[in-house]
Design an enzyme around this catalytic site. Structure first.
Site, PDB file in Angstrom:
ATOM      1  N   GLY A 140      19.536  17.349  15.532  1.00 47.52           N
ATOM      2  CA  GLY A 140      19.914  16.193  14.233  1.00 47.52           C
ATOM      3  C   GLY A 140      20.210  16.489  12.502  1.00 47.52           C
ATOM      4  N   ASP A 152      12.771   2.875   3.595  1.00 49.20           N
ATOM      5  CA  ASP A 152      13.949   3.582   4.592  1.00 49.20           C
ATOM      6  C   ASP A 152      14.530   2.882   6.054  1.00 49.20           C
ATOM      7  OD1 ASP A 152      16.239   5.304   4.070  1.00 49.20           O
ATOM      8  OD2 ASP A 152      15.751   6.914   3.995  1.00 49.20           O
ATOM      9  N   GLY A 183      17.629  15.763   4.179  1.00 52.10           N
ATOM     10  CA  GLY A 183      16.237  16.433   3.426  1.00 52.10           C
ATOM     11  C   GLY A 183      16.512  17.616   4.929  1.00 52.10           C
ATOM     12  N   GLY A 184      17.071  17.862   6.380  1.00 57.66           N
ATOM     13  CA  GLY A 184      16.807  18.795   6.910  1.00 57.66           C
ATOM     14  C   GLY A 184      17.032  18.624   8.353  1.00 57.66           C
ATOM     15  N   VAL A 185      16.563  19.019   8.808  1.00 60.20           N
ATOM     16  CA  VAL A 185      17.243  19.641  10.823  1.00 60.20           C
ATOM     17  C   VAL A 185      16.441  19.536  11.378  1.00 60.20           C
ATOM     18  CG1 VAL A 185      18.342  20.763  12.299  1.00 60.20           C
ATOM     19  CG2 VAL A 185      18.846  21.877   9.546  1.00 60.20           C
TER      20      VAL A 185
HETATM   21  P1  ATP Z   1      18.685  10.840   6.296  1.00 62.86           P
HETATM   22  O1  ATP Z   1      18.245  12.226   5.782  1.00 62.86           O
HETATM   23  O2  ATP Z   1      19.717  10.598   5.200  1.00 62.86           O
HETATM   24  O3  ATP Z   1      17.721   9.089   5.611  1.00 62.86           O
HETATM   25  P2  ATP Z   1      18.653  10.967   8.995  1.00 62.86           P
HETATM   26  O4  ATP Z   1      17.601   9.294   9.659  1.00 62.86           O
HETATM   27  O5  ATP Z   1      19.367  10.527  10.168  1.00 62.86           O
HETATM   28  O6  ATP Z   1      19.306  10.676   7.602  1.00 62.86           O
HETATM   29  P3  ATP Z   1      17.307  12.607   9.883  1.00 62.86           P
HETATM   30  O7  ATP Z   1      16.005  11.663   9.600  1.00 62.86           O
HETATM   31  O8  ATP Z   1      16.741  14.346   9.213  1.00 62.86           O
HETATM   32  O9  ATP Z   1      18.786  12.042   8.766  1.00 62.86           O
HETATM   33  O10 ATP Z   1      17.595  13.005  11.261  1.00 62.86           O
HETATM   34  C1  ATP Z   1      18.460  13.303  12.134  1.00 62.86           C
HETATM   35  C2  ATP Z   1      19.069  12.416  13.302  1.00 62.86           C
HETATM   36  O11 ATP Z   1      17.827  12.907  13.899  1.00 62.86           O
HETATM   37  C3  ATP Z   1      18.649  11.332  13.126  1.00 62.86           C
HETATM   38  O12 ATP Z   1      19.460  10.017  13.068  1.00 62.86           O
HETATM   39  C4  ATP Z   1      18.570  11.187  14.383  1.00 62.86           C
HETATM   40  O13 ATP Z   1      19.379  10.950  15.696  1.00 62.86           O
HETATM   41  C5  ATP Z   1      17.600  12.515  15.177  1.00 62.86           C
HETATM   42  N1  ATP Z   1      16.335  12.984  15.503  1.00 62.86           N
HETATM   43  C6  ATP Z   1      15.464  12.426  14.056  1.00 62.86           C
HETATM   44  N2  ATP Z   1      13.898  12.583  14.649  1.00 62.86           N
HETATM   45  C7  ATP Z   1      14.298  12.364  16.013  1.00 62.86           C
HETATM   46  C8  ATP Z   1      12.919  12.037  16.832  1.00 62.86           C
HETATM   47  N3  ATP Z   1      11.730  11.838  16.948  1.00 62.86           N
HETATM   48  N4  ATP Z   1      13.567  12.470  18.141  1.00 62.86           N
HETATM   49  C9  ATP Z   1      14.875  12.126  18.473  1.00 62.86           C
HETATM   50  N5  ATP Z   1      15.664  12.624  17.748  1.00 62.86           N
HETATM   51  C10 ATP Z   1      15.355  12.730  16.692  1.00 62.86           C
END
Ligand code: ATP
Ligand code: MG
Length: 358
Positions: free
Chosen positions: A80, A195, A84-86
């Site tokens: 994902g 959020d 904020g990051g990867v």
């Molecule tokens: P934003 O950063 O704008 O809030 P976001 O929530 O999609 O957006 P991230 O929190 O960086 O951004 O997560 C990116 C993606 O990574 C998520 O949408 C999810 O699909 C995946 N992800 C995040 N955390 C986990 C986890 N613990 N297990 C599995 N997948 C995850």
């Protein structure tokens, strides 16, 4: 701005290593790369309460009876990318266990740091089966790395992208689990999530739904973003929050209502149709959220219990919204409670998320 579509990024373009520090944050760190705030110590080896002999650990971490080092994690793939990051799927080299590693560049302002450490503390102390466990957090080379429980079916955003709509019985099961997480955050941890949105509600193959990104990651994401590069979403913000007024736990309830309504009708409730070409601008959204009547579930398509649940959440006056604990005993949740509905059947039929969620 709102739910801006990101350009598709190939894994080649992504920097998988911990990003280099861009802005010196000398007030924040000692020369050794250690950040200390009172009795809290954060460095490459993780977050520790130095007044205690042992590291602060969540309940789940107790079963991880090995020393956790960032260098012992090997990347399997990127799962994902957020503002904020990867997020990467990683495996612990020696133990073989999978985790999600979220790396957040930390060129943040001085005043945010105390809050961040506080949030990390909450994260690592989380003891609720409906909140994603943060096993460990590291500070290294200007980035914070969070070692999270891996949720193998991605987020609710991934689910609705595939199924378009979720039927009421399944929604009741999703809702109950999110509410249990919110009751924990609101009543035990005394934190507002801030959020709640589909990408922050994660699912696994067992049919468990867990809340993620309360506090630190959400805060880092928004505090880091420059105005013109901010790619987060205002879509699920309550009227009081989007208009800059004070807000409380009930702000999360508004967001939950919008998310659940979106899952039911198959489109974000503030857009007219799935085919709508352009998303509303920030000001159009602000105008709609603050100035227009709140969205509701169409009574000809949904049960009275569901319609009532949605309107118990999506009320413009925060005082008119039910609390997370009140909603747990709402007739919509109760209706399906003893029906043995297995969310694993729904998520089991889906493809595992393979790409970025947005
Ligand atoms: P934003 O950063 O704008 O809030 P976001 O929530 O999609 O957006 P991230 O929190 O960086 O951004 O997560 C990116 C993606 O990574 C998520 O949408 C999810 O699909 C995946 N992800 C995040 N955390 C986990 C986890 N613990 N297990 C599995 N997948 C995850
Ligand atoms: Mg997220």
């Amino acid at each position: 701005m709102m739910r801006m579509k990101k350009p598709l990024i190939s894994t080649k373009q992504l920097k998988l290593s911990v990003p280099a520090q861009e802005t010196p944050i000398t007030n924040f760190l000692t020369a050794s790369g250690t950040f200390q705030d009172g009795d809290l110590l954060l460095n490459m080896k993780g977050l520790r309460l130095i007044s205690e002999e042992k590291e602060t650990r969540s309940s789940d971490v107790k079963e991880l009876d090995f020393e956790f080092l960032l260098e012992d994690l090997e990347t399997i793939k990127v799962i994902g990318k957020g503002s904020g990051g990867v997020v990467q799927l990683v495996r612990h080299k020696w133990v073989g266990r999978l985790f999600a590693l979220k790396v957040i560049q930390m060129n943040i302002q001085e005043e945010v740091r105390k809050q961040i450490v506080q949030e990390l503390k909450i994260n690592q102390a989380a003891q609720c089966s409906h909140v994603v466990v943060c096993h460990h957090s590291f500070y290294h080379n200007g980035a914070i790395s969070l070692v999270l429980e891996y949720m193998d079916r991605g987020s609710l955003a991934d689910v609705i992208r595939q199924v378009k709509t979720i039927l009421e019985p399944y929604l009741a099961v999703v809702c109950k689990q999110v509410l249990l997480g919110l009751v924990y955050l609101h009543n035990e941890r005394h934190v507002i999530h801030r959020d709640i949105k589909p990408s922050n509600l994660l699912v696994n193959q067992k049919g468990e739904v867990k809340i993620t990104d309360f506090g630190v990651s959400a805060m880092l994401g928004s505090s880091m973003g420059q105005r013109d590069t901010f790619v987060g979403t205002y879509n699920y913000m309550s009227p009081e929050r989007i208009s800059g007024s004070t807000y409380d736990y009930s702000s999360d309830i508004w967001s939950l209502g919008l998310v659940i309504l979106e899952c039911a009708i198959g489109r974000f409730p503030y857009i007219q149709s799935e085919d709508q070409q352009s998303w509303p601008s920030f000001y159009e959204l602000l105008d709609a959220i603050v100035g227009k009547p709140p969205p509701s579930a169409p009574p000809d398509q949904f049960s009275p219990e569901f319609c009532s649940f949605i309107s118990s959440c999506i009320q413009k006056d925060p005082r008119d919204r039910m609390s997370s604990s009140e909603l747990l005993s709402h007739p919509f949740i109760k209706k399906f409670e003893d029906k043995d509905i297995d969310l694993a059947i729904l998520v089991g039929s889906l493809e595992a998320p393979v790409n970025f969620s947005r």
